[in-house]
Design an enzyme around this catalytic site. Structure first.
Site, PDB file in Angstrom:
ATOM      1  N   PRO A 182      15.160  21.470  51.579  1.00 55.79           N
ATOM      2  CA  PRO A 182      14.924  22.294  50.394  1.00 55.79           C
ATOM      3  C   PRO A 182      15.530  23.687  50.451  1.00 55.79           C
ATOM      4  O   PRO A 182      15.577  24.368  49.423  1.00 55.79           O
ATOM      5  CB  PRO A 182      13.394  22.389  50.350  1.00 55.79           C
ATOM      6  CG  PRO A 182      12.984  22.289  51.782  1.00 55.79           C
ATOM      7  CD  PRO A 182      13.941  21.309  52.393  1.00 55.79           C
ATOM      8  N   LEU A 183      16.003  24.114  51.618  1.00 56.35           N
ATOM      9  CA  LEU A 183      16.524  25.476  51.754  1.00 56.35           C
ATOM     10  C   LEU A 183      18.046  25.528  51.664  1.00 56.35           C
ATOM     11  O   LEU A 183      18.654  26.528  52.020  1.00 56.35           O
ATOM     12  CB  LEU A 183      16.052  26.087  53.078  1.00 56.35           C
ATOM     13  CG  LEU A 183      14.531  26.210  53.228  1.00 56.35           C
ATOM     14  CD1 LEU A 183      14.169  26.712  54.624  1.00 56.35           C
ATOM     15  CD2 LEU A 183      13.952  27.123  52.162  1.00 56.35           C
ATOM     16  N   GLY A 184      18.659  24.463  51.182  1.00 56.96           N
ATOM     17  CA  GLY A 184      20.114  24.441  51.053  1.00 56.96           C
ATOM     18  C   GLY A 184      20.623  25.589  50.193  1.00 56.96           C
ATOM     19  O   GLY A 184      20.150  25.820  49.082  1.00 56.96           O
ATOM     20  N   GLY A 185      21.604  26.318  50.716  1.00 58.21           N
ATOM     21  CA  GLY A 185      22.098  27.510  50.045  1.00 58.21           C
ATOM     22  C   GLY A 185      21.454  28.768  50.584  1.00 58.21           C
ATOM     23  O   GLY A 185      21.994  29.862  50.426  1.00 58.21           O
TER      24      GLY A 185
ATOM     25  N   HIS B 261      13.470   4.559  53.123  1.00 55.98           N
ATOM     26  CA  HIS B 261      14.273   5.739  53.458  1.00 55.98           C
ATOM     27  C   HIS B 261      15.506   5.878  52.575  1.00 55.98           C
ATOM     28  O   HIS B 261      15.881   6.986  52.186  1.00 55.98           O
ATOM     29  CB  HIS B 261      14.682   5.671  54.930  1.00 55.98           C
ATOM     30  CG  HIS B 261      14.967   7.006  55.541  1.00 55.98           C
ATOM     31  ND1 HIS B 261      14.829   7.254  56.876  1.00 55.98           N
ATOM     32  CD2 HIS B 261      15.362   8.179  54.999  1.00 55.98           C
ATOM     33  CE1 HIS B 261      15.141   8.518  57.132  1.00 55.98           C
ATOM     34  NE2 HIS B 261      15.477   9.094  56.004  1.00 55.98           N
TER      35      HIS B 261
ATOM     36  N   TYR C 251      14.342   9.176  63.239  1.00 54.73           N
ATOM     37  CA  TYR C 251      14.504  10.545  63.715  1.00 54.73           C
ATOM     38  C   TYR C 251      14.452  10.546  65.245  1.00 54.73           C
ATOM     39  O   TYR C 251      13.388  10.698  65.866  1.00 54.73           O
ATOM     40  CB  TYR C 251      13.422  11.458  63.144  1.00 54.73           C
ATOM     41  CG  TYR C 251      13.513  11.670  61.649  1.00 54.73           C
ATOM     42  CD1 TYR C 251      14.653  11.325  60.940  1.00 54.73           C
ATOM     43  CD2 TYR C 251      12.452  12.213  60.932  1.00 54.73           C
ATOM     44  CE1 TYR C 251      14.743  11.508  59.571  1.00 54.73           C
ATOM     45  CE2 TYR C 251      12.527  12.417  59.563  1.00 54.73           C
ATOM     46  CZ  TYR C 251      13.677  12.053  58.888  1.00 54.73           C
ATOM     47  OH  TYR C 251      13.756  12.243  57.532  1.00 54.73           O
TER      48      TYR C 251
END
Length: 307
Positions: free
Chosen positions: A209-212, A128, A53
């Protein structure tokens, strides 16, 4: 904040994905540190980072060093914080994401991460991504060696299949404590790994996790902010995941909170790790740990996602 179990460690039910603090579009260091501190203030005790990252072509470890500085400068206690980092990916100057899963590389990468984090042992170290050019068992064998030598305390795998979870379990036994796969209302490819983790008692850490509901940092720089100050919403409220917005309006909370609460309801082993680059965003996400959706609300959301 409610807690969940990761191996034998109790962590807050919502973690922090620290990647947006170090890649393209990252905030300045003051805001980055404030974001981590806000997470800790809100009860977040799982911080997710990785050696890859960083900006394209830069030295590995920017995010690990940032997390270490945030913990060192935090005004409260950090004894219950679990830092998870990952090895096996790289970011060359062209901005791509490479994969290197050889045991030699993974062991060297873990020891470098250990120094950057400034700890006696890495709390949780995860592969990963499986390297198609290296037998998966050899990569997981490197995790076993790192556990045996005390470089890491707990081990996990990321971006894996059910077959790979079973293979890793056969090698690591109960020391395999986590699986980190992409999972969200919009990306449901990991239904089977999620169910297997629930069966085996392995923590399932959904990334992005917030896809959409919101953009991911992997989608590129945001162009506008949501009402909560977080990443912009990806579609109209009447779109395919409009039920999340409807429930949010009824509850007086953000759609992101509803999404994270829905994820928590999928299994007691789920611990979402939403990304954040602003203090207000992680404070909003952390509040989802205490948002309990009714069976009727879950039915509405499940219908939206095709469950």
């Amino acid at each position: 904040m409610r807690h969940r179990t990761l191996g034998e460690v109790n962590v807050g039910a919502i973690g922090l994905g620290a990647m947006p603090l170090s890649i393209e579009g990252r905030p300045d260091e003051a805001r980055a540190l404030a974001t981590v501190h806000a997470a800790l203030d809100a009860g977040v005790t799982l911080l997710d980072t990785a050696d890859s990252y960083h900006l394209p072509g830069a030295e590995p470890g920017h995010n690990e060093q940032l997390v270490a500085r945030a913990l060192a400068t935090y005004g409260g206690g950090t004894g219950d914080v679990l830092v998870t980092t990952k090895g096996g990916r790289g970011r060359p100057a062209d901005g791509s994401w490479t994969v290197t899963g050889s045991p030699r590389h993974l062991k060297s990468a873990a020891r470098a991460s250990l120094k950057r984090l400034g700890v006696d042992a890495i709390g949780l170290y995860q592969l990963h991504k499986p390297d198609p050019s290296v037998p998966f068992e050899e990569s997981v064998g490197a995790l076993r060696e790192l556990l045996d030598e005390g470089t890491v305390r707990l081990a996990g795998i990321s971006n894996t299949t059910t077959a790979q979870i079973r293979a890793a379990r056969a090698i690591l036994g109960d020391r395999l404590v986590s699986v980190q796969n992409q999972y969200s209302p919009a990306v449901r490819d990991s239904e089977e790994p999620l169910r297997l983790c629930a069966e085996l008692g392995i923590a399932f850490l959904p990334w992005s996790p917030l896809g959409g509901i919101s953009r991911s940092s992997l989608d590129g720089p945001p162009t506008a902010r949501s009402a909560t100050g977080g990443p912009p919403e990806t579609g109209p409220r009447s779109g395919p995941f409009g039920a999340f917005h409807a429930v949010a309006r009824e509850r007086g909370v953000s759609p992101q909170q509803v999404c994270l609460a829905w994820l928590l309801a999928q299994s007691p082993t789920v611990i979402p790790i939403p990304g954040a680059s602003r203090p207000e965003t992680i404070r909003d996400s952390a509040a989802a740990a205490d948002l309990v959706l009714t069976p009727q609300e879950l039915d509405r959301l499940d219908a939206t996602t095709g469950r």
